[in-house]
Design a protein around this motif. Sequence first.
Motif, short mmCIF file in Angstrom:
data_model
loop_
_atom_site.label_atom_id
_atom_site.label_comp_id
_atom_site.label_asym_id
_atom_site.label_seq_id
_atom_site.Cartn_x
_atom_site.Cartn_y
_atom_site.Cartn_z
N GLY A 6 0.82 -1.21 0.00
CA GLY A 6 0.00 0.00 0.00
C GLY A 6 0.85 1.26 0.00
O GLY A 6 2.07 1.23 -0.22
N LYS A 7 0.20 2.46 0.24
CA LYS A 7 0.87 3.76 0.19
C LYS A 7 0.60 4.50 1.49
O LYS A 7 -0.52 4.50 2.02
CB LYS A 7 0.35 4.57 -1.00
N LEU A 8 1.63 5.15 2.02
CA LEU A 8 1.53 5.93 3.25
C LEU A 8 1.35 7.40 2.89
O LEU A 8 2.09 7.96 2.07
CB LEU A 8 2.79 5.75 4.10
N ALA A 9 0.35 8.07 3.51
CA ALA A 9 0.11 9.50 3.26
C ALA A 9 1.31 10.32 3.73
O ALA A 9 2.02 9.93 4.67
CB ALA A 9 -1.15 9.94 3.99
N PRO A 10 1.57 11.46 3.11
CA PRO A 10 2.75 12.27 3.47
C PRO A 10 2.75 12.68 4.94
O PRO A 10 1.72 13.04 5.51
CB PRO A 10 2.64 13.49 2.56
N ILE A 11 3.93 12.63 5.54
CA ILE A 11 4.15 13.08 6.92
C ILE A 11 5.20 14.19 6.87
O ILE A 11 6.29 14.00 6.31
CB ILE A 11 4.61 11.91 7.81
N ARG A 12 4.90 15.36 7.48
CA ARG A 12 5.76 16.55 7.34
C ARG A 12 6.57 16.78 8.60
O ARG A 12 6.09 16.62 9.72
CB ARG A 12 4.89 17.78 7.07
N CYS A 13 7.84 17.17 8.37
CA CYS A 13 8.74 17.55 9.46
C CYS A 13 8.77 19.10 9.52
O CYS A 13 9.11 19.77 8.53
CB CYS A 13 10.14 17.01 9.21
N VAL A 14 8.40 19.68 10.69
CA VAL A 14 8.29 21.13 10.84
C VAL A 14 9.40 21.63 11.77
O VAL A 14 9.53 21.12 12.89
CB VAL A 14 6.91 21.52 11.40
N VAL A 15 10.22 22.65 11.29
CA VAL A 15 11.28 23.21 12.09
C VAL A 15 11.59 24.64 11.61
O VAL A 15 11.58 24.90 10.41
CB VAL A 15 12.56 22.34 12.05
N THR A 16 11.80 25.60 12.56
CA THR A 16 12.18 26.99 12.24
C THR A 16 13.52 27.26 12.91
O THR A 16 13.65 27.17 14.14
CB THR A 16 11.13 27.97 12.77
N CYS A 17 14.55 27.57 12.11
CA CYS A 17 15.90 27.69 12.65
C CYS A 17 16.64 28.87 12.00
O CYS A 17 16.26 29.36 10.94
CB CYS A 17 16.67 26.40 12.46
N TRP A 18 17.67 29.38 12.72
CA TRP A 18 18.55 30.44 12.18
C TRP A 18 19.99 30.03 12.37
O TRP A 18 20.41 29.71 13.49
CB TRP A 18 18.31 31.75 12.91
N PRO A 19 20.76 30.01 11.35
CA PRO A 19 20.36 30.16 9.94
C PRO A 19 19.54 28.96 9.47
O PRO A 19 19.23 28.09 10.25
CB PRO A 19 21.69 30.26 9.23
N SER A 20 19.18 28.89 8.18
CA SER A 20 18.30 27.85 7.63
C SER A 20 18.91 26.46 7.85
O SER A 20 20.13 26.30 7.95
CB SER A 20 18.06 28.09 6.15
N CYS A 21 17.98 25.44 7.91
CA CYS A 21 18.38 24.06 8.24
C CYS A 21 18.25 23.15 7.04
O CYS A 21 17.47 23.40 6.12
CB CYS A 21 17.51 23.51 9.37
N ASN A 22 19.00 22.06 7.11
CA ASN A 22 18.81 20.91 6.22
C ASN A 22 18.00 19.85 6.98
O ASN A 22 18.31 19.51 8.12
CB ASN A 22 20.15 20.32 5.80
#
Length: 663
Positions: free
Chosen positions: A150-166
Motif C-alpha cells: 500500500g501507500k503511506l500519506a505524506p508526513i511533514r517535518c516542521v522546524v524553524t531555525c537560524w540560519p536555515s536548516c537541512n
Amino acid sequence: MFGVLLSVAIICIMKGHVSCINITASPNYVHGGTQLTLTCNVGVSIVNGTATFRSNSGGLGSIKYDINNCYVNSSSTLCSSTCACDENNNRMIWRYTPSSTPSSNETFYCEFNDESGSIPKSTTVTVKPAVLPVPTISPVTSSYNVTISGKLAPIRCVVTCWPSCNVKWIGPNSFSYNGDNLTLANIQKTRSGQYRCQATNVVGAKNSKYITITVLYGPDTIAFSPSTTSYTMTEGESIKSIKCSADCEPSCYFEWIYPNGTKRVGNILPQHILQKKHNGQYKCKASNGIANNEKRMTVTVNYAPENIRLSPAGNEFVANELSNFNNVTCLADCLPSCEYRWIGQTSSSWSTTNRRLQINSIRRTAAGSYKCSVRNTIGTDDSSNINIIVYTRPTQVDKITVVCTSATTASIAWIPDMTVVPGENFTVKYKTNSGRMNYFPFEGSSNKDDIYLLQVDNLAPSTKYTFTMESKNGLGQTESNKYTCTTTAASEDSEVSGALIGGIVLISIALLLIIIVIALIALRKFRILTTDLSSSPCGCPSCITTCIQRVSRLSNKGESPYMNTKQTHYVNTTINGPQEGNVNMEVTNDDNESEKHYDELVRRPSNSDKPYDSLQMSPTGTQNDPSSHYANYENVKKNKKKKEKVALKPPPVKQKPKKKSNS
C-alpha cells in the motif's frame, strides 16, 4: 530568521580609472566557525590593483592582481582557498572564518589601490545568535498502519531555525530520505519500524520524536519444528510434538487439521501413538485477517495385512472341467502394499498382482480347499478357506464284466469313476442282433468297494446279446465299449441253475475286482517307496501322501479324455470375474507323449479278508422282478484261510444231458 544589516558604501568617483566601488559580506551575519565571504567590487579593471581587507577588530589581508595572476598579501604566493580574483567582473574576494562569535556587530573594510590612488569602503555585519529548535511532526500521530504494497500519506517535518536548516528522515534498515515530507509507496514489510526527522544547521543537529510505521502482512511462509515434512512409521509407534510457526503481522491464528478432518486449535501438534487412521496428510493453517496460508506434513503409518476378504463372498465355488476359473479375488488392507499368493492343491508364487485365483483349463484334480495368503514387510495373514468343486463330464466305463449266467439272465459288474462330479447315472443298453434296443436304468448303489453289480432278467434263451453301459450327468453322456454274451438253452432246471450260476458269477467278479484293487494299491505303494522322493511328481518327502491320494485315469491309447461323449446343454457354473494373477495348474504330459488326465484308478483296500460275508441269493421267484437290480446272495461264505483264485470268466456250466426220446 534573523534580520540582516548590511552597510554598503557606494561612491561614484570620476577620478582616474576608478569609477565605482562597494563591499558585500555573505552570509549577512557573523558567527564563530562560520565562513564569511567578503567581495570587493571595482568599477574598472583590477589589473595592477591591490585590495586590502580588514575589520574593526584587525587586519585580514590583501590581494594583488597583475596580468593573469592573483597574489595573496602582495607577495609571490598565488591565491588559493583564502582569496580569489575575478578579472571578468572586476572583483576581488576574501574568505574569513572567525574562531568565535563577536559580542557586537562587526564592520569590514575594502581599500582598493591602483595608479589613480586609493578608495576605502566598508560594510557592517550584524552579530545574531544562530537558532536550532527540535523538529515536530505533522500530523501529530505516533503510529501508522499500512497494508503491504500500500501507500503511506505524506508526513511533514516542521522546524524553524537560524540560519536555515537541512532536513532529512531516518528509518529502519538504513532508510534515509532528504526533505521535509516523508512519502512511502508500494510499502513492504521491511519498512516496518520507527522513523524520525533530523534538522541540521550551524548550531548542530536536532531530532524529532519517533513515529512507528507498521506494515500489515499475512503469513507468506510457515515453518515446522522439527523441520521434517514426511514421516514413515509403524502402527503403535509414537510421533513427537510438532510446532508450527509463521511470520505475519498482526500475529496469526493457528489450526491443525488431521487426515480425517478433525481440527485442533493452536500451533502445537501434540505427541500421540499412531494408528492406521492417522495415515495421511496433516495441515497447519495460519491466518490473521490480512491473508492465510497453510503447510502440509505427510505421515505414513505402516501396518500388517488385515481385513482379508474374498470377492464374491462365499466358501464354495463350482467350475466346469477344462474351463478357466478366475472367479475369486482376494482383497486386504495393508501398508506398504501387500503381496498375494494362493495355497491349495497347487500353490502360486508371491506377487503384488496375484490377487485373483486363476486356474486355466481346470481339471478335476484341482478340486479342493484353497486360501489366500497376504504379506508385507510388517506381517502375514491368511483368508478363510474356500472349496472349489469341479463339475466333470461322464467317464467312459472301461472296467466292466458282462456274463450271461443262464438262459434268461445276464450279470454285469463294473467300477465307475468316482471322481466324476456330479455323480453319474448308469443305464444298461442291450439288444439282439435283430431286435430293438432295451434300456435298463441302474437305481441301486455300490458296495463298500465302489463296485456296482447288476443282473438283467427276462432274456431270451440261446440268444446273443450286445451290452453297452451309458454314463450320464448334467454335463453330458458317454457309452462304454460293446460287450456280448449268449444266453444258455432253456431246460427244466434253468431257472434254479441260472440263478445259482448268476450268484456265483457275481461273487467271483466281485472277488476278482477286489483282488485287482488290492494288487494295484500294493503296486502303487511299492513304486512310491522305490522312487526318489526328490524327483517329480512328488518333489519332496512330505509329498508322499499327496502322491498316493491323487486319483486319475489314463486314457487308452488313441482315446480322447471322453470317448464317444455327447454334450448336453448344461449351464456353466463358472463365475466370470476380472482377469488378474495366474495359478498355473495345467496337466503336463508323461514321457510317452500321452496326456495323463488321471493316474490309475485306485480303490481302498478291504479292511477284512472276507469282503462278502453271508451273501445270499434272492429268494426264488423274485429274480424276474424288475425292481430288483442287485443279485442278492445268501448263505455263501468265504473261507478265511483258503485263498481263492477266481478267473474273470467262470468255468462253463455243464448242462444236464437231455433225455433221449424213444423213437
